[in-house]
Design a protein around this motif. Sequence first.
Motif, PDB file in Angstrom:
ATOM      1  N   HIS A  51      -6.435   0.235   2.049  1.00 49.90           N
ATOM      2  CA  HIS A  51      -5.690  -0.966   1.686  1.00 49.90           C
ATOM      3  C   HIS A  51      -5.264  -1.786   2.899  1.00 49.90           C
ATOM      4  O   HIS A  51      -5.202  -3.016   2.825  1.00 49.90           O
TER       5      HIS A  51
ATOM      6  N   TYR B 101      -4.820   1.859  -3.613  1.00 47.12           N
ATOM      7  CA  TYR B 101      -3.755   1.372  -2.740  1.00 47.12           C
ATOM      8  C   TYR B 101      -3.427   2.355  -1.624  1.00 47.12           C
ATOM      9  O   TYR B 101      -2.442   2.182  -0.914  1.00 47.12           O
TER      10      TYR B 101
ATOM     11  N   TRP C 281       0.847  -1.193   0.000  1.00 50.14           N
ATOM     12  CA  TRP C 281       0.000   0.000   0.000  1.00 50.14           C
ATOM     13  C   TRP C 281       0.885   1.247   0.000  1.00 50.14           C
ATOM     14  O   TRP C 281       2.099   1.160   0.118  1.00 50.14           O
TER      15      TRP C 281
END
Length: 237
Positions: free
Chosen positions: A223, A218, A40
Motif C-alpha cells: 500500500h 492495505y 494502510w
Amino acid sequence: RKRNFKIRDQFVDVYHVPCKKTKDFISKHTNKPVEIISYWCNNKLFKKYNKIKTKKKFNLPLDKIIVGSFQRDTEGQSGMPKLEKGPDIFVNYVKKIAQKENKVHVLLNGWRRNYVINKLMESSIPYTYIELPPMSDVVEMYSAIDLYVVGSRVEGGPQSIIECVVTETPIVSTDVGIATNFLPPQCIFDPFDKLKDYTVYFPTESDVTYSSNLVKDYFIESHIKNYVEKLTKSNVT
C-alpha cells in the motif's frame, strides 16, 4: 475557515484524502484533483493474539463482555466531549449492551478519556483504563476485547477500523470514513435514525472473515508503494 481554505488552495496541486466521504466534501470547495488513498496497515506489527492470555495480562474479567475504545474523547482540560469522536454515542451503545447482557466491562486506553470515564461511572459500568500504553500493548489489547465500538460523527479513518480488522477484532461502527470499505452493512449502525432505534449487534465469525479478506490490499508493503505511485501520477501540471 472557507476564506483560509481558498487562500491555501492557491498553493495546492493535488489533495490526498483517505476516503470518498472526505473527497466529496473537499470537492465542493476546490477544482483541484482529489486522490483517495486510504490508510494502510502495519501488518508486521498488528496481529491476532490469544484472547484468554491477553485478558489475563490486562487483568480483565474472563466472564464479562469486554468492549473497547482506544481514542481520545475529551477536549483539552475542559472536560467537554470531543463530539466528532462521538463519546456520547459510544457510552449509549455500551449502556444498550449492559441492559441486554448485564455483564459488560469497558477497556480504554489513550489519553483524555475523562468524559467516557465519568459517564461510565454515572451508569455504574465497570471499566479498565490504561493511559498511553506502549504500542506493543495496544496491539495485544485488540485481542483482549470482544467488541470494538466506533461511535464517531465525523472521521477520515479511523485507523482503529483497519487495526481491528487485521487483528480479527469484532467491530461495529457508525457510517463514517472508511467504515464501508471494510465492514459489512450489519456491522454499521445509525444512532441518529429517529424512526428506527438501532439494536446492539455482535459481529459473527463470517463478519470478521469478510473484513479480513478485504484488508489484505492495505498491508503496508504494497500500500505504501501504491500511495507513492498514485500521488506522483496525479493530474499535476
